[in-house]
Design a protein around this motif. Structure first.
Motif, mmCIF file in Angstrom:
data_model
loop_
_atom_site.group_PDB
_atom_site.id
_atom_site.type_symbol
_atom_site.label_atom_id
_atom_site.label_comp_id
_atom_site.label_asym_id
_atom_site.label_seq_id
_atom_site.Cartn_x
_atom_site.Cartn_y
_atom_site.Cartn_z
ATOM 1 N N VAL A 170 0.854 -1.186 0.000
ATOM 2 C CA VAL A 170 0.000 0.000 0.000
ATOM 3 C C VAL A 170 0.889 1.234 0.000
ATOM 4 C CG1 VAL A 170 -1.836 1.240 1.197
ATOM 5 C CG2 VAL A 170 -1.751 -1.255 1.301
ATOM 6 N N THR A 171 0.700 2.110 -0.964
ATOM 7 C CA THR A 171 1.520 3.307 -1.074
ATOM 8 C C THR A 171 0.779 4.514 -0.514
ATOM 9 O OG1 THR A 171 0.691 3.791 -3.295
ATOM 10 C CG2 THR A 171 2.640 2.385 -3.129
ATOM 11 N N VAL A 172 1.542 5.536 -0.164
ATOM 12 C CA VAL A 172 0.952 6.775 0.351
ATOM 13 C C VAL A 172 0.125 7.456 -0.736
ATOM 14 C CG1 VAL A 172 1.480 9.036 1.330
ATOM 15 C CG2 VAL A 172 2.846 7.045 1.986
ATOM 16 N N THR A 173 0.611 7.397 -1.982
ATOM 17 C CA THR A 173 -0.118 8.040 -3.080
ATOM 18 C C THR A 173 -1.480 7.378 -3.310
ATOM 19 O OG1 THR A 173 1.060 6.603 -4.645
ATOM 20 C CG2 THR A 173 1.970 8.802 -4.251
ATOM 21 N N PHE A 174 -1.552 6.055 -3.113
ATOM 22 C CA PHE A 174 -2.832 5.371 -3.272
ATOM 23 C C PHE A 174 -3.825 5.828 -2.208
ATOM 24 C CE2 PHE A 174 -5.633 1.875 -1.959
ATOM 25 C CZ PHE A 174 -6.335 1.676 -3.142
ATOM 26 N N LEU A 175 -3.382 5.942 -0.964
ATOM 27 C CA LEU A 175 -4.266 6.394 0.106
ATOM 28 C C LEU A 175 -4.714 7.837 -0.122
ATOM 29 C CD1 LEU A 175 -2.424 4.846 3.200
ATOM 30 C CD2 LEU A 175 -4.480 3.994 2.050
ATOM 31 N N ALA A 176 -3.779 8.675 -0.610
ATOM 32 C CA ALA A 176 -4.142 10.059 -0.907
ATOM 33 C C ALA A 176 -5.157 10.126 -2.044
ATOM 34 C CB ALA A 176 -2.886 10.856 -1.265
ATOM 35 N N ILE A 334 -10.532 17.360 -9.276
ATOM 36 C CA ILE A 334 -9.976 16.540 -8.200
ATOM 37 C C ILE A 334 -10.035 15.059 -8.580
ATOM 38 C CG2 ILE A 334 -10.332 15.805 -5.803
ATOM 39 C CD1 ILE A 334 -11.267 18.623 -5.171
ATOM 40 N N GLY A 335 -11.106 14.673 -9.275
ATOM 41 C CA GLY A 335 -11.234 13.275 -9.707
ATOM 42 C C GLY A 335 -10.139 12.873 -10.681
ATOM 43 N N LEU A 336 -9.779 13.756 -11.604
ATOM 44 C CA LEU A 336 -8.690 13.456 -12.532
ATOM 45 C C LEU A 336 -7.362 13.281 -11.784
ATOM 46 C CD1 LEU A 336 -9.538 15.900 -15.468
ATOM 47 C CD2 LEU A 336 -9.768 13.413 -15.461
ATOM 48 N N LEU A 337 -7.131 14.145 -10.794
ATOM 49 C CA LEU A 337 -5.911 14.024 -9.987
ATOM 50 C C LEU A 337 -5.897 12.719 -9.196
ATOM 51 C CD1 LEU A 337 -3.291 15.195 -8.842
ATOM 52 C CD2 LEU A 337 -4.683 16.420 -7.147
ATOM 53 N N SER A 338 -7.065 12.325 -8.679
ATOM 54 C CA SER A 338 -7.139 11.075 -7.901
ATOM 55 C C SER A 338 -6.848 9.858 -8.756
ATOM 56 C CB SER A 338 -8.525 10.952 -7.252
ATOM 57 O OG SER A 338 -9.529 10.733 -8.225
ATOM 58 N N ILE A 339 -7.257 9.892 -10.026
ATOM 59 C CA ILE A 339 -6.972 8.772 -10.937
ATOM 60 C C ILE A 339 -5.470 8.579 -11.081
ATOM 61 C CG2 ILE A 339 -7.150 7.983 -13.339
ATOM 62 C CD1 ILE A 339 -9.886 9.331 -13.439
ATOM 63 N N VAL A 340 -4.751 9.704 -11.228
ATOM 64 C CA VAL A 340 -3.294 9.628 -11.369
ATOM 65 C C VAL A 340 -2.660 9.068 -10.102
ATOM 66 C CG1 VAL A 340 -1.204 10.974 -11.763
ATOM 67 C CG2 VAL A 340 -3.297 11.529 -13.022
ATOM 68 N N LEU A 341 -3.090 9.567 -8.930
ATOM 69 C CA LEU A 341 -2.487 9.132 -7.668
ATOM 70 C C LEU A 341 -2.787 7.657 -7.367
ATOM 71 C CD1 LEU A 341 -3.180 12.227 -5.385
ATOM 72 C CD2 LEU A 341 -1.038 11.567 -6.483
ATOM 73 N N VAL A 342 -3.993 7.205 -7.658
ATOM 74 C CA VAL A 342 -4.378 5.825 -7.353
ATOM 75 C C VAL A 342 -3.575 4.834 -8.171
ATOM 76 C CG1 VAL A 342 -6.251 4.161 -7.644
ATOM 77 C CG2 VAL A 342 -6.667 6.302 -6.467
ATOM 78 N N THR A 343 -3.244 5.175 -9.407
ATOM 79 C CA THR A 343 -2.591 4.243 -10.312
ATOM 80 C C THR A 343 -1.072 4.384 -10.346
ATOM 81 O OG1 THR A 343 -3.053 5.786 -12.113
ATOM 82 C CG2 THR A 343 -4.576 3.946 -11.821
ATOM 83 N N ILE A 344 -0.508 5.298 -9.585
ATOM 84 C CA ILE A 344 0.973 5.436 -9.554
ATOM 85 C C ILE A 344 1.579 4.232 -8.847
ATOM 86 C CG2 ILE A 344 2.873 6.727 -8.547
ATOM 87 C CD1 ILE A 344 1.397 9.274 -9.100
#
Length: 344
Positions: A170-176, A334-344
């Motif tokens: 589990v990464t920090v970027t995924f939780l964010a 914000i949703g577009l940003l979350s897509i990037v963070l979840v998949t990093i």
């Protein structure tokens, strides 16, 4: 008495043209020390050019996949907003038949089915039908842009599946990113008190329908991931054909029990179903080609998800004249940003 040696004849077309020459009679090779640096440079230049061409082709495939996914949402929106009452089960029936025809032609009507596919096909066929049914209903109540954004969040489910089943880290970027998804859901479903629903606000029940489509879409991704890991990516065409056959059976059963869903027109359900099925089949094929490329999987799905949302947003503004309020536009960003963070 000394026998004179026959003159050696060289043959230029050899197995390794970069540094070897072949003798036609003695059948052995000789090092081309004088031409080796020049040939090595030419070989390296050709290799770099070939790698660059492959990278360009991969990004072309990503762009085509983004466009294909966006067009799917637009076609579903056109069908959901047509004048007469839509018959979603007939719509899915035409989609499934089109996907079967596509993969049958792609596989040249040569199949190799396995008993191991049965469980995957049954689950995928049911989840696919559920996802598409609720997607059409959600578009009717909340518009194409917001529904496509929520469906893009379905990438979270395969990631969570990998964490709990395959023990992925589990990464920090995924939780964010997960926290931003929740914030985005709140903003796009936000309504001011005392204000009735209008074009800028989603209708009552949209979130429940969209979340049901989100769940079905995410389950489809989980099933495909499990199939890839357990069967080493085999039976791609057979898997899609058998899954669509399950969807057809479900649609036929529902249509036989509910007479209200039987009314349809070839110009509506038929035309939109065939077009949508063709783009669904193309999308799956493009994704399969990308998964065997050298691009990271996380990058592939990030570009496809975010790109398809942007494509759908632009198309919805011009085709459906959808206008989002300020809070929903913030939620979309914000949703577009979350897509990037979840998949990093």
């Amino acid at each position: 008495m000394k026998i004179a040696e026959k003159p050696r004849k060289y043959k230029e077309n050899c197995l390794d043209r970069a540094c070897k020459s072949c003798y036609s009679e003695q059948n052995f090779s000789k090092r081309c020390t004088d031409k080796e640096p020049e040939h090595a440079i030419q070989k390296q230049t050709y290799s770099d050019h070939e790698i660059l061409q492959k990278h360009r082709m991969n990004y072309v495939l990503v762009f085509l996949t983004m466009m294909s996914v966006g067009i799917q949402y637009v076609i579903a929106g056109l069908y959901a907003r047509k004048g007469s009452t839509p018959s979603p089960f007939v719509f899915m029936l035409f989609i499934s038949l089109t996907v079967i025809a596509f993969y049958s032609a792609y596989n040249r009507f040569q199949f190799s089915f396995s008993k191991e596919l049965m469980g995957y096909s049954l689950a995928f066929g049911f989840c696919f039908g559920m996802a598409f049914l609720f997607q059409v209903l959600a578009i009717q109540r909340g518009g194409v842009t917001l529904t496509s954004l929520l469906l893009s969040y379905s990438l979270i489910l395969p990631t969570l599946f990998g964490i709990f089943v395959y023990k992925d880290s589990v990464t920090v970027t995924f939780l964010a990113g997960l926290c931003l998804v929740l914030l985005s859901l709140f903003l796009i479903n936000y309504k001011k008190r005392g204000r009735a629903d209008n074009r800028a606000n989603v209708q009552t029940g949209w979130l429940l329908l969209a979340l049901s489509a989100f769940l079905g879409n995410g389950m489809c991704s989980i099933i495909q991931t499990s199939l890839q890991k357990n069967l080493a990516g085999q039976y791609k065409a057979e898997f899609m054909i058998s899954s669509m056959a399950v969807t057809i059976v479900i649609c036929v059963i529902v249509l036989s029990l509910r007479k209200a869903y039987r009314s349809f027109s070839l110009r509506s359900e038929g035309m939109y179903g065939v077009l949508c099925g063709a783009f669904i089949a193309c999308t799956n094929l493009l994704v399969m080609l990308l998964l065997v490329s050298n691009l990271p999987v996380s990058l592939i799905f990030t570009l496809i998800s975010a790109g398809s949302v942007i494509t759908t947003y632009i198309a919805s503004r011009f085709i459906f004249r959808e206008k989002l309020n300020t809070m929903q536009n913030i939620g979309l960003s914000i949703g577009l940003l979350s897509i990037v963070l979840v998949t990093i």
